[in-house]
Motif scaffolding. Structure first.
Motif, PDB file in Angstrom:
ATOM      1  N   VAL A 305     -23.180  50.762   5.358  1.00  0.00           N
ATOM      2  CA  VAL A 305     -21.924  50.992   4.651  1.00  0.00           C
ATOM      3  C   VAL A 305     -22.199  51.495   3.228  1.00  0.00           C
ATOM      4  O   VAL A 305     -21.530  52.423   2.747  1.00  0.00           O
ATOM      5  CB  VAL A 305     -21.094  49.692   4.605  1.00  0.00           C
ATOM      6  CG1 VAL A 305     -19.855  49.879   3.722  1.00  0.00           C
ATOM      7  CG2 VAL A 305     -20.674  49.264   6.003  1.00  0.00           C
ATOM      8  N   GLU A 306     -23.179  50.902   2.574  1.00  0.00           N
ATOM      9  CA  GLU A 306     -23.492  51.326   1.209  1.00  0.00           C
ATOM     10  C   GLU A 306     -24.014  52.759   1.171  1.00  0.00           C
ATOM     11  O   GLU A 306     -23.719  53.506   0.228  1.00  0.00           O
ATOM     12  CB  GLU A 306     -24.506  50.365   0.583  1.00  0.00           C
ATOM     13  CG  GLU A 306     -23.896  48.997   0.272  1.00  0.00           C
ATOM     14  CD  GLU A 306     -24.912  48.030  -0.313  1.00  0.00           C
ATOM     15  OE1 GLU A 306     -26.125  48.263  -0.110  1.00  0.00           O
ATOM     16  OE2 GLU A 306     -24.488  47.059  -0.962  1.00  0.00           O
ATOM     17  N   ARG A 307     -24.764  53.135   2.203  1.00  0.00           N
ATOM     18  CA  ARG A 307     -25.214  54.538   2.270  1.00  0.00           C
ATOM     19  C   ARG A 307     -24.016  55.468   2.422  1.00  0.00           C
ATOM     20  O   ARG A 307     -23.974  56.556   1.827  1.00  0.00           O
ATOM     21  CB  ARG A 307     -26.193  54.728   3.423  1.00  0.00           C
ATOM     22  CG  ARG A 307     -27.568  54.121   3.171  1.00  0.00           C
ATOM     23  CD  ARG A 307     -28.585  54.593   4.193  1.00  0.00           C
ATOM     24  NE  ARG A 307     -28.284  54.094   5.528  1.00  0.00           N
ATOM     25  CZ  ARG A 307     -28.730  52.938   6.017  1.00  0.00           C
ATOM     26  NH1 ARG A 307     -29.502  52.157   5.262  1.00  0.00           N
ATOM     27  NH2 ARG A 307     -28.432  52.561   7.244  1.00  0.00           N
ATOM     28  N   ARG A 308     -23.027  55.027   3.207  1.00  0.00           N
ATOM     29  CA  ARG A 308     -21.830  55.848   3.381  1.00  0.00           C
ATOM     30  C   ARG A 308     -21.059  55.953   2.070  1.00  0.00           C
ATOM     31  O   ARG A 308     -20.528  57.017   1.728  1.00  0.00           O
ATOM     32  CB  ARG A 308     -20.944  55.234   4.471  1.00  0.00           C
ATOM     33  CG  ARG A 308     -19.707  56.054   4.805  1.00  0.00           C
ATOM     34  CD  ARG A 308     -20.095  57.398   5.373  1.00  0.00           C
ATOM     35  NE  ARG A 308     -18.954  58.207   5.724  1.00  0.00           N
ATOM     36  CZ  ARG A 308     -18.791  59.468   5.347  1.00  0.00           C
ATOM     37  NH1 ARG A 308     -19.721  60.073   4.602  1.00  0.00           N
ATOM     38  NH2 ARG A 308     -17.730  60.145   5.719  1.00  0.00           N
ATOM     39  N   LEU A 309     -21.011  54.880   1.303  1.00  0.00           N
ATOM     40  CA  LEU A 309     -20.341  54.917   0.004  1.00  0.00           C
ATOM     41  C   LEU A 309     -21.067  55.849  -0.961  1.00  0.00           C
ATOM     42  O   LEU A 309     -20.432  56.563  -1.754  1.00  0.00           O
ATOM     43  CB  LEU A 309     -20.261  53.498  -0.580  1.00  0.00           C
ATOM     44  CG  LEU A 309     -19.277  52.536   0.103  1.00  0.00           C
ATOM     45  CD1 LEU A 309     -19.430  51.127  -0.462  1.00  0.00           C
ATOM     46  CD2 LEU A 309     -17.845  53.024  -0.075  1.00  0.00           C
ATOM     47  N   ASP A 310     -22.393  55.868  -0.886  1.00  0.00           N
ATOM     48  CA  ASP A 310     -23.154  56.804  -1.716  1.00  0.00           C
ATOM     49  C   ASP A 310     -22.818  58.246  -1.347  1.00  0.00           C
ATOM     50  O   ASP A 310     -22.696  59.124  -2.224  1.00  0.00           O
ATOM     51  CB  ASP A 310     -24.655  56.569  -1.553  1.00  0.00           C
ATOM     52  CG  ASP A 310     -25.115  55.262  -2.195  1.00  0.00           C
ATOM     53  OD1 ASP A 310     -24.394  54.753  -3.074  1.00  0.00           O
ATOM     54  OD2 ASP A 310     -26.192  54.754  -1.806  1.00  0.00           O
TER      55      ASP A 310
END
Length: 357
Positions: A305-310
């Motif tokens: 999820v954090e990669r997607r937010l990046d």
């Protein structure tokens, strides 16, 4: 006529039984001239858990003792006068506010006044019998609560935690599906109302968890069944999900603010699709709460999820907005999602969703 749950009905029956038994003992066994104190004590100590019954019994007996002892002390030293009665009541009201007495604090001035009016505060036999009856009544109330289906509130908290987690997940999935399709003011208002409602329900679920934990203390039925609910894990779950509803509420409020300014460009569909995928993946992470290796499995999902937010942050930086005034709204959406992920990560290691069996 009010509708009673099974637990409430059982408590009413047990309180009635305890009151009748206490009156019988005081009247027929102890030969009390006024068999009032024992049944009243029995009635008041039957509570939702054995631990509460024990605590209530101790507090009530202590309150009665303090009130009558104060009346006896003043009555034997100063006598019964209008001004000495004032001293007794003043002292009793102060003692009755002692926080450890709880609701039983009102019994201190009541018993002091009763002792003064019926025996002038000087009758040691009256004082002793009254305290003995109160003690016997409290013991009968506790015994009935323990021996007659001792209250064990285990299943209801588990069901409420499971239901709460399902509702929060359903909200996240609903918002995610909505952002991928058509949405408007009605959708945003419904999502916000649902998020606010779930946030408000959390304290009730937490109270039920504590009731379940408390109901196992001093409970012979618990010793028989040997149940080991993950109370701390349930609490972690509800705390984490409550914070999740807060962030979802902030997210949909941002969407609503955008709708309130129709001249301002709305977030692109690519950006909203990214937010939707974040919400869907966060909802899926709930499935791993409480399983073996939960910290690793939930953490792995949230890493994605954090990669997607990046990626969304990069998209926002590299794609010019049709209206530069929309920057705060895009940033707010990213911020709410980032906080959502951070809060869930903080509880991942301890959160437990009850199994459905």
């Amino acid at each position: 006529m009010p509708t009673l749950s099974r637990d409430d009905l059982l408590m009413v029956v047990k309180a009635t039984m305890a009151t009748v038994i206490a009156w019988f003992v005081a009247d027929r066994v102890m030969g009390s001239a006024t068999p009032f104190y024992a049944p009243l004590a029995a009635l008041l100590v039957v509570d939702r858990t054995v631990a509460r019954s024990l605590g209530q019994s101790v507090r009530r007996i202590l309150a009665v003792g303090l009130g009558m002892a104060l009346a006896w002390l003043v009555g034997t030293t100063l006598g019964l006068h209008w001004w000495s009665m004032g001293i007794v009541i003043l002292g009793a009201l102060v003692l009755g506010r002692w926080h450890r007495l709880g609701d039983s604090g009102i019994q201190v001035p009541s018993m002091a006044l009763l002792s003064l009016l019926t025996a002038g505060g000087t009758d040691e036999e009256f004082t002793g019998i009254t305290m003995l009856e109160t003690l016997v009544g409290g013991m009968i109330g506790v015994a009935v609560n323990v021996l007659v289906f001792a209250p064990l509130h285990v299943q209801a908290p588990r069901e409420r935690v499971l239901d709460y987690s399902r509702r929060v997940r359903a909200l996240l999935d609903e918002v995610a599906d909505g952002l991928r399709g058509e949405w408007g003011k009605d959708s945003v208002d419904a999502w916000r109302a649902a998020a606010d409602s779930l946030h408000e329900k959390a304290p009730g679920v937490l109270d039920l968890i504590e009731l379940g934990r408390e109901s196992q203390r001093f409970n012979p039925r618990d010793e028989l069944h040997k149940l080991e609910p993950a109370w701390d894990g349930y609490r972690e779950t509800v705390d984490g999900l409550r914070r999740a509803t807060w962030h979802v509420s902030g997210l949909v409020r941002t969407l609503g603010d955008n709708l309130d300014h129709p001249a301002r460009a709305a977030p692109s569909q690519d950006f909203l699709d990214g937010i939707a995928s974040v919400l869907s993946e966060v909802a899926a992470a709930f499935d791993d709460f409480g399983v073996d290796g939960a910290l690793e499995s939930v953490g792995s999902r949230l890493d994605g999820v954090e990669r997607r937010l990046d990626e969304l942050t990069t998209l926002l930086h590299e794609t010019p907005l049709e209206d530069p005034r929309a920057w705060p709204e895009h940033g707010a959406l990213l911020h709410d999602c980032t906080r959502l992920v951070a809060d869930l990560r903080s509880v991942a290691g301890g959160a437990v969703i009850p199994p459905t069996d």
